[in-house]
Design an enzyme around this catalytic site. Structure first.
Site, mmCIF file in Angstrom:
data_model
loop_
_atom_site.group_PDB
_atom_site.id
_atom_site.type_symbol
_atom_site.label_atom_id
_atom_site.label_comp_id
_atom_site.label_asym_id
_atom_site.label_seq_id
_atom_site.Cartn_x
_atom_site.Cartn_y
_atom_site.Cartn_z
ATOM 1 N N GLU A 182 0.831 -1.205 0.000
ATOM 2 C CA GLU A 182 0.000 0.000 0.000
ATOM 3 C C GLU A 182 0.867 1.257 0.000
ATOM 4 O O GLU A 182 0.611 2.212 0.739
ATOM 5 C CB GLU A 182 -0.963 -0.013 1.205
ATOM 6 C CG GLU A 182 -1.995 -1.125 1.113
ATOM 7 C CD GLU A 182 -2.960 -1.162 2.297
ATOM 8 O OE1 GLU A 182 -2.566 -0.746 3.396
ATOM 9 O OE2 GLU A 182 -4.091 -1.610 2.122
ATOM 10 N N GLU A 262 -6.755 -7.762 -0.607
ATOM 11 C CA GLU A 262 -7.220 -7.698 0.780
ATOM 12 C C GLU A 262 -8.719 -7.442 0.758
ATOM 13 O O GLU A 262 -9.165 -6.295 0.713
ATOM 14 C CB GLU A 262 -6.512 -6.580 1.572
ATOM 15 C CG GLU A 262 -5.055 -6.814 1.848
ATOM 16 C CD GLU A 262 -4.452 -5.744 2.765
ATOM 17 O OE1 GLU A 262 -5.209 -4.918 3.326
ATOM 18 O OE2 GLU A 262 -3.220 -5.741 2.923
#
Length: 633
Positions: A182, A262
């Protein structure tokens, strides 16, 4: 080819022409928008599990339950700070034996999506980055900063050679490897850093392995987190519009498989906030929507586990928000590894798309309510500094941070004396943002109250010149996500009395765990401790089990905040008066069946008049209370 047609290709097992059956390969198919495994169309249904949050003897049980749920893969983070505890000092033994964990996944027939960082977030202490990076002056984390890159490269040269022989095309079960994590959510947006990592991963893992990135679906995040040469995937939860979310991936990857790296099955808990939960039906519906598009999905988390010892991280959202010890996450497998209603709902969805393994789901592990255990006060913390800091204090004109003291986790005592008489209440205070994260204040060894980051930062005190002033500083976990992972701990500025700075400090970095692991205080001579129950103090007790060592949950009725060790194992932080977590998970493997179990509690603020612990056969996660400041005695 339109996406729904991928399902037909998968079902028919077509497209075998790309590779000879003997060659093992895992690749992207940009033409048919899917993965190719050994030349055949493939999509994975995966779940996240973190070996650092699961006691090693339980690894097999948790992985087997994941396999029996219908998962084809598991997604695994490698926390750098769990392995390189000090610069150049590596630990891959016991619970840190990542190679043994990976071998177990292979033995059980699971593929692996590996996420070796170097930064992982994971709500883990400092996002997996070692705190010792902050010992280097002027380091800038997660950028092309030379000091940072040198540390990263030296770590990758240790870790990635262990990974290479386990890659799928080498005969192993690791199908893909994520680079960073991320990164688009970090302020730096340094593509040179991502390029450097790409070069290092390719040099150490070879040109064949599939490398990818994961980011949230925002345009800015995808701009800063992606790089040519790394396949871009996205993450989002059941609240998102699936079409829009995958549309964001398509803007950076017009062709190739749709991937949610995710898919959130639940969420984490912060101390002092409500317990997070996500309905099983909602999670199952979103999963089905994505599978119908032919997407590959990893569920985060499938089994959350526990932030034992000091490993929980923190977020910063307008204020510092430390994460609870439990990382149950409301995941399909509970903190103790038990199948939930959510797991069966997910398994039912998976069964519509691929056959489930034959056989029963392994049952929940047995739990036991060992009942009430009486403790007695052993000593006030300030009376055992000789044991907790055997090398003695460090003298300093002004306070030093944990990092300056090379103390990673836990606690440091800052001691000085009042320089003048204070007959009328004077303000003991710290500059903004300099209490990291909690300071327990004692004057003449009497507890005065607590200073807290982003909370109360002043106390009123009276006393005489020469009176002892001690502040026990607690690190509640370094920030693991967002802009500031340079999260220094301790007293970051000068304490002052009525705005006049205090100086001439004696600083005691405490090695509490070293002492407790060596049997202290149970093997030590009894202390004649004061009867007072407020302020930082150690309490001890023992209990015997009825010849079993089953998992259990311990509750702290009337206690405030602290840490628990059983048989020298640090089970993590409790904060009963703040919640929402009211019990700590005690894996049966830390217990002795045929002899007494030694309990040590460090209570920081105030113990109940009768110090008791209660062992239950189920957890309590959702009671958020207000901590009342205890009456001074």
């Amino acid at each position: 080819m339109a996406l729904p047609a991928l399902g037909l290709l998968l079902a028919a097992g077509l497209l075998h022409t790309q590779a000879s059956p003997s060659a093992r390969s895992f690749q992207l198919d940009y033409e048919h928008n899917c993965f190719l495994k050994d030349g055949a169309p493939f999509r994975y249904i995966s779940g996240s599990i973190h070996y650092a949050r699961v006691p090693r003897p339980a690894w097999r049980d948790r992985l087997l339950k994941m396999y029996m749920s219908g998962l084809s893969a598991v997604q695994v983070y490698v926390p750098w700070n769990y392995h390189e505890t000090l610069p150049g000092v590596y630990d891959f033994t016991g619970n840190r034996d990542v190679e043994a964990f990976l071998d177990l996944t292979a033995e059980l027939g699971l593929l692996v999506i590996l996420r070796p960082g170097p930064y992982i977030c994971a709500e883990w202490e400092m996002g997996g980055l070692p705190a010792w990076l902050l010992w280097k002056p002027d380091i800038i984390l997660r950028t092309s900063n030379p000091a940072y890159l040198a540390a990263v490269d030296s770590w990758l040269h240790v870790l990635l050679p262990k990974i290479k022989p386990r890659l799928y095309h080498q005969g192993g079960n690791i199908i893909s490897v994520q680079v960073e994590n991320e990164y688009g959510s970090y302020y730096a947006c340094d593509h040179g850093y991502l390029r450097h990592l790409l070069g290092s991963f390719r040099a150490l893992l070879g040109s064949e392995v599939l490398l990818f990135t994961t980011d949230s679906t925002g345009a800015q995040e995808l701009r800063c987190g992606t790089l040519q040469g790394l396949y871009a995937t996205v993450d989002f939860g059941p609240g998102s519009n699936v079409t829009e979310a995958f549309g964001a991936q398509r803007r950076v990857e017009p062709r190739g498989p749709l991937v949610n790296s995710e898919y959130y099955t639940g969420w984490l808990d912060y101390w002092g906030e409500a317990h997070a939960s996500t309905s099983a039906a909602w999670v199952a519906r979103g999963l089905e929507d994505m599978l119908q598009l032919g997407a590959s999905i990893n569920m985060y988390m499938f089994h959350g586990g526990t932030n034992f010892a000091y490993w929980s991280g923190a977020d910063y959202k307008g204020q510092y928000k430390p994460v609870t010890t439990s990382y149950d996450y409301d995941a399909p497998l509970s903190e103790a590894g038990d199948p939930t209603e959510k797991l069966f709902a997910i398994r039912t969805v998976i069964s519509k798309f691929q056959p489930l393994p034959v056989g029963p789901m392994p049952p929940a592990t047995p739990k036991y309510a060992y009942g009430w255990v009486a403790l007695r006060k052993y000593a006030d913390l300030l009376d055992v500094l000789d044991v907790l800091c055997p090398s003695g204090p460090i003298q300093s004109q002004f306070p030093l941070t944990f990092e300056a003291l090379k103390q990673v986790h836990g606690f440091v005592v800052y001691h000085t004396q009042l320089p003048w008489d204070v007959p009328d209440p004077a303000t003991l205070g710290a500059p903004p943002h300099s209490i990291c994260d909690r300071g327990y204040v004692m004057l003449q060894k009497e507890y005065q109250g607590t200073l807290e980051r982003d909370g109360q930062t002043t106390l009123h005190v009276t006393g005489r010149a020469g009176d002892s002033l001690d502040i026990l500083m607690e690190n509640m976990g370094r920030i693991s996500f967002g802009a500031n992972t340079s999260d220094f701990k301790g007293l970051l500025g000068n304490l002052s009395l009525n705005s006049r700075p205090l100086s001439n400090w004696l600083i005691y970095p405490l090695a509490i765990d070293t002492a407790v692991q060596q049997g202290w205080p149970h093997t030590a001579l009894p202390k004649s401790s004061s009867g007072g129950r407020v302020g930082p103090a150690f309490y001890t007790g023992t209990f015997e089990t009825p010849g079993i060592a089953w998992d259990t949950f311990v509750k702290f009725p009337g206690w405030s905040k602290g840490l628990l060790w059983i048989n020298g194992f640090n089970l993590g932080r409790f904060w009963s008066c703040r919640g929402p977590q009211q019990t700590l998970f005690v894996p049966g493997l830390v217990l002795h069946a045929g002899r007494p179990n030694n309990i040590t509690v460090l209570e920081l603020e105030g113990a109940p008049p009768t110090p008791l612990l209660l062992f239950l056969d189920q957890p309590l996660y959702n009671r958020t209370l207000g901590c009342s400041t205890m009456a001074m005695e």
